[in-house]
Design a protein around this motif. Structure first.
Motif, mmCIF file in Angstrom:
data_model
loop_
_atom_site.group_PDB
_atom_site.id
_atom_site.type_symbol
_atom_site.label_atom_id
_atom_site.label_comp_id
_atom_site.label_asym_id
_atom_site.label_seq_id
_atom_site.Cartn_x
_atom_site.Cartn_y
_atom_site.Cartn_z
ATOM 1 N N ALA A 284 97.109 37.526 -22.699
ATOM 2 C CA ALA A 284 97.318 36.084 -22.612
ATOM 3 C C ALA A 284 95.994 35.341 -22.700
ATOM 4 C CB ALA A 284 98.028 35.744 -21.303
ATOM 5 N N GLU A 285 96.047 34.126 -23.249
ATOM 6 C CA GLU A 285 94.878 33.254 -23.271
ATOM 7 C C GLU A 285 94.667 32.585 -21.921
ATOM 8 O OE1 GLU A 285 92.488 32.542 -25.568
ATOM 9 O OE2 GLU A 285 93.313 34.248 -26.684
ATOM 10 N N ARG A 286 95.774 32.333 -21.184
ATOM 11 C CA ARG A 286 95.692 31.701 -19.874
ATOM 12 C C ARG A 286 96.520 32.504 -18.884
ATOM 13 N NH1 ARG A 286 98.541 27.784 -21.991
ATOM 14 N NH2 ARG A 286 99.408 27.320 -19.943
ATOM 15 N N LEU A 287 96.163 32.375 -17.597
ATOM 16 C CA LEU A 287 96.877 33.105 -16.547
ATOM 17 C C LEU A 287 97.752 32.199 -15.694
ATOM 18 C CD1 LEU A 287 94.042 35.476 -15.237
ATOM 19 C CD2 LEU A 287 95.941 36.076 -16.739
ATOM 20 N N ASP A 288 97.646 30.884 -15.853
ATOM 21 C CA ASP A 288 98.332 29.976 -14.932
ATOM 22 C C ASP A 288 99.845 30.092 -14.985
ATOM 23 O OD1 ASP A 288 98.306 29.000 -17.498
ATOM 24 O OD2 ASP A 288 98.015 26.908 -16.926
ATOM 25 N N TRP A 289 100.411 30.575 -16.104
ATOM 26 C CA TRP A 289 101.868 30.657 -16.230
ATOM 27 C C TRP A 289 102.438 31.939 -15.618
ATOM 28 C CZ3 TRP A 289 103.922 34.758 -19.036
ATOM 29 C CH2 TRP A 289 103.014 35.482 -19.808
ATOM 30 N N LEU A 290 101.582 32.935 -15.356
ATOM 31 C CA LEU A 290 102.092 34.226 -14.889
ATOM 32 C C LEU A 290 102.563 34.240 -13.428
ATOM 33 C CD1 LEU A 290 100.011 37.094 -16.536
ATOM 34 C CD2 LEU A 290 102.492 36.965 -16.294
ATOM 35 N N PRO A 291 101.833 33.633 -12.466
ATOM 36 C CA PRO A 291 102.336 33.664 -11.086
ATOM 37 C C PRO A 291 103.751 33.111 -10.923
ATOM 38 C CG PRO A 291 100.037 33.040 -11.096
ATOM 39 C CD PRO A 291 100.469 33.062 -12.531
ATOM 40 N N PRO A 292 104.093 31.948 -11.515
ATOM 41 C CA PRO A 292 105.481 31.491 -11.387
ATOM 42 C C PRO A 292 106.495 32.464 -12.006
ATOM 43 C CG PRO A 292 104.060 29.702 -12.126
ATOM 44 C CD PRO A 292 103.249 30.941 -12.199
ATOM 45 N N VAL A 293 106.113 33.115 -13.106
ATOM 46 C CA VAL A 293 107.025 34.084 -13.719
ATOM 47 C C VAL A 293 107.250 35.264 -12.790
ATOM 48 C CG1 VAL A 293 107.261 35.748 -15.600
ATOM 49 C CG2 VAL A 293 106.479 33.429 -16.082
ATOM 50 N N LEU A 294 106.172 35.788 -12.185
ATOM 51 C CA LEU A 294 106.317 36.911 -11.254
ATOM 52 C C LEU A 294 107.164 36.511 -10.052
ATOM 53 C CD1 LEU A 294 102.672 38.332 -11.362
ATOM 54 C CD2 LEU A 294 104.722 39.292 -12.424
ATOM 55 N N ALA A 295 106.979 35.281 -9.572
ATOM 56 C CA ALA A 295 107.790 34.818 -8.445
ATOM 57 C C ALA A 295 109.255 34.726 -8.829
ATOM 58 C CB ALA A 295 107.270 33.469 -7.953
ATOM 59 N N SER A 296 109.535 34.258 -10.061
ATOM 60 C CA SER A 296 110.924 34.113 -10.488
ATOM 61 C C SER A 296 111.608 35.463 -10.681
ATOM 62 C CB SER A 296 110.991 33.300 -11.786
ATOM 63 O OG SER A 296 110.422 34.026 -12.863
ATOM 64 N N LEU A 297 110.845 36.515 -10.974
ATOM 65 C CA LEU A 297 111.438 37.851 -11.108
ATOM 66 C C LEU A 297 112.009 38.341 -9.773
ATOM 67 C CD1 LEU A 297 108.876 39.698 -13.413
ATOM 68 C CD2 LEU A 297 111.305 39.369 -13.874
ATOM 69 N N ASP A 298 111.334 37.945 -8.667
ATOM 70 C CA ASP A 298 111.781 38.343 -7.326
ATOM 71 C C ASP A 298 111.913 39.868 -7.216
ATOM 72 O OD1 ASP A 298 112.478 37.950 -4.701
ATOM 73 O OD2 ASP A 298 114.612 37.665 -5.119
ATOM 74 N N ARG A 299 110.904 40.576 -7.749
ATOM 75 C CA ARG A 299 110.866 42.039 -7.691
ATOM 76 C C ARG A 299 109.513 42.472 -7.130
ATOM 77 N NH1 ARG A 299 115.444 43.912 -7.499
ATOM 78 N NH2 ARG A 299 114.493 45.954 -7.898
ATOM 79 N N PRO A 300 109.461 43.597 -6.422
ATOM 80 C CA PRO A 300 108.160 44.105 -5.947
ATOM 81 C C PRO A 300 107.234 44.379 -7.130
ATOM 82 C CG PRO A 300 109.981 45.259 -4.870
ATOM 83 C CD PRO A 300 110.589 44.461 -5.973
ATOM 84 N N PHE A 301 105.968 43.995 -6.995
ATOM 85 C CA PHE A 301 105.036 44.238 -8.098
ATOM 86 C C PHE A 301 103.642 44.538 -7.559
ATOM 87 C CE2 PHE A 301 104.808 39.644 -7.417
ATOM 88 C CZ PHE A 301 103.446 39.394 -7.428
ATOM 89 N N VAL A 302 102.847 45.187 -8.396
ATOM 90 C CA VAL A 302 101.456 45.511 -8.097
ATOM 91 C C VAL A 302 100.613 45.026 -9.268
ATOM 92 C CG1 VAL A 302 99.764 47.348 -7.696
ATOM 93 C CG2 VAL A 302 102.077 47.547 -6.729
ATOM 94 N N ILE A 303 99.529 44.299 -8.960
ATOM 95 C CA ILE A 303 98.618 43.834 -10.007
ATOM 96 C C ILE A 303 97.491 44.849 -10.145
ATOM 97 C CG2 ILE A 303 97.040 42.013 -10.736
ATOM 98 C CD1 ILE A 303 98.707 40.061 -9.059
ATOM 99 N N GLU A 304 97.421 45.521 -11.275
ATOM 100 C CA GLU A 304 96.330 46.457 -11.512
ATOM 101 C C GLU A 304 95.086 45.731 -12.000
ATOM 102 O OE1 GLU A 304 97.408 49.778 -13.916
ATOM 103 O OE2 GLU A 304 99.016 50.436 -12.579
ATOM 104 N N ARG A 305 95.261 44.751 -12.868
ATOM 105 C CA ARG A 305 94.156 43.920 -13.327
ATOM 106 C C ARG A 305 94.748 42.700 -14.055
ATOM 107 N NH1 ARG A 305 93.631 48.375 -17.129
ATOM 108 N NH2 ARG A 305 94.105 47.653 -19.259
ATOM 109 N N PRO A 306 94.007 41.597 -14.050
ATOM 110 C CA PRO A 306 92.660 41.356 -13.522
ATOM 111 C C PRO A 306 92.711 40.818 -12.101
ATOM 112 C CG PRO A 306 93.327 39.500 -14.845
ATOM 113 C CD PRO A 306 94.472 40.480 -14.885
#
Length: 329
Positions: A284-306
């Motif tokens: 991705a060129e930007r990261l600002d859209w990813l946190p809301p997407v992860l929240a909307s998934l409502d699934r356990p997740f682990v961020i490996e990077r960045p």
């Protein structure tokens, strides 16, 4: 087996696509011998279709300049289907560089319709609203689109003059496997025999395309649309994001489609009854859209990077928690 009438109409369609068609090419396309081609040409001439014979080494048959098919008679359902298709195609960006073609075609159809039917269709078009914005106008040239489509269908190599996103120009040979329309743009994907790799090109960046002699055999089971989507998901961008998310592929794809993310199923942990984990790669060129997407998934997740994405997710969590504690006062 195709009937003679069907082959005669196919011959007319081939001639209408423009240029001179050789006797050998027509015989091959129609699956008949050259003598039969001549007989089919005579049928068209009997129907007052002006087919011209071109002599010489590259001779064959062509339609006389200026010939146009007579008007079509459309039923109510057919007329509505055609007009809605023109409107939807223009909105989705599935048009060619002749930007007014769909509008003028719709106007011509509208003029020849009976007034009763024309008024009813106008009512539909005037009351129709779209939820999505109009597609971007990155459209290919008509001649380029038709040439590439013909090469795809008949497995013929083409030469293209291409301008890349950075302005670099090149001329290359392509074995086109398929045309793909995605997000208001046209793409052709296929093999570049000079470098031995599969490539994808935007049709609106192709200045010229011409068919080359010979043929090629496309790989069995090749999916042009999936190849283009996978190319988007793995293209170079500013951020290389790697996640592990617990869930199913269907759950992930609901928020991260194939054009955005590559999904890999991880082997299940030993003696674990938990739902499986997936490895997700996003560029991705930007990261600002990813946190809301992860929240909307409502699934356990682990961020490996960045690590920057961790900070953004934590900041979003703090804002959501603060809003949840806020009361009306």
């Amino acid at each position: 087996m195709a009937r003679p009438t069907h082959r005669v109409l196919t011959l007319l369609e081939l001639l209408q696509s423009g240029g001179t068609r050789t006797m050998a090419e027509l015989a091959d396309r129609l699956g008949v011998d050259e003598r039969t081609v001549r007989r089919y040409v005579d049928h068209l001439i009997d129907l007052d279709v002006p087919v011209e014979s071109v002599r010489g080494r590259y001779g064959g048959y062509r339609l006389a300049p200026g010939y146009r098919m007579p008007p079509l008679m459309l039923s109510d359902d057919e007329a509505l289907a055609v007009l809605l298709g023109l409107v939807a195609g223009r909105r989705a960006g599935l048009t060619t560089a002749t930007g007014t073609a769909s509008e003028t075609a719709a106007a011509k159809i509208r003029r020849v319709l009976p007034e009763r039917l024309a008024r009813r269709l106008d009512t539909v078009l005037e009351s129709l609203a779209f939820t999505a914005p109009p597609g971007e106008s990155a459209v290919p040239g008509t001649a380029v689109l038709l040439c590439v489509a013909d090469a795809v269908r008949h497995h013929r190599p083409i030469s293209i003059r291409y301008t890349a996103a950075d302005g670099r120009r090149s001329e290359r040979t392509l074995h086109p496997y398929g045309l793909v329309a995605h997000s208001g743009r046209w793409y052709v994907t296929g093999a570049d025999p000079e470098i031995g790799e599969d490539r994808t090109f935007r049709l609106d960046r192709i200045a010229d395309a011409r068919t080359l002699p010979g043929s090629f055999e496309p790989p069995a089971g090749f999916d042009p649309a999936q190849h283009v989507l996978a190319g988007f998901a793995t293209a170079r961008y500013r951020h290389d994001v790697v996640l592990r998310i617990q869930g199913t592929v269907e759950q992930i794809r609901a928020r991260l489609p194939a054009a955005v993310a590559a999904v890999e199923e991880l082997p299940p942990a030993a003696d674990s009854g938990d739902e499986g984990w997936l490895r997700i790669e996003v560029r991705a060129e930007r990261l600002d859209w990813l946190p809301p997407v992860l929240a909307s998934l409502d699934r356990p997740f682990v961020i490996e990077r960045p690590d920057e994405l961790r900070d953004r997710v934590a900041a979003l969590a703090d804002r959501l928690a603060a809003s949840a504690r806020r009361t009306a006062g």
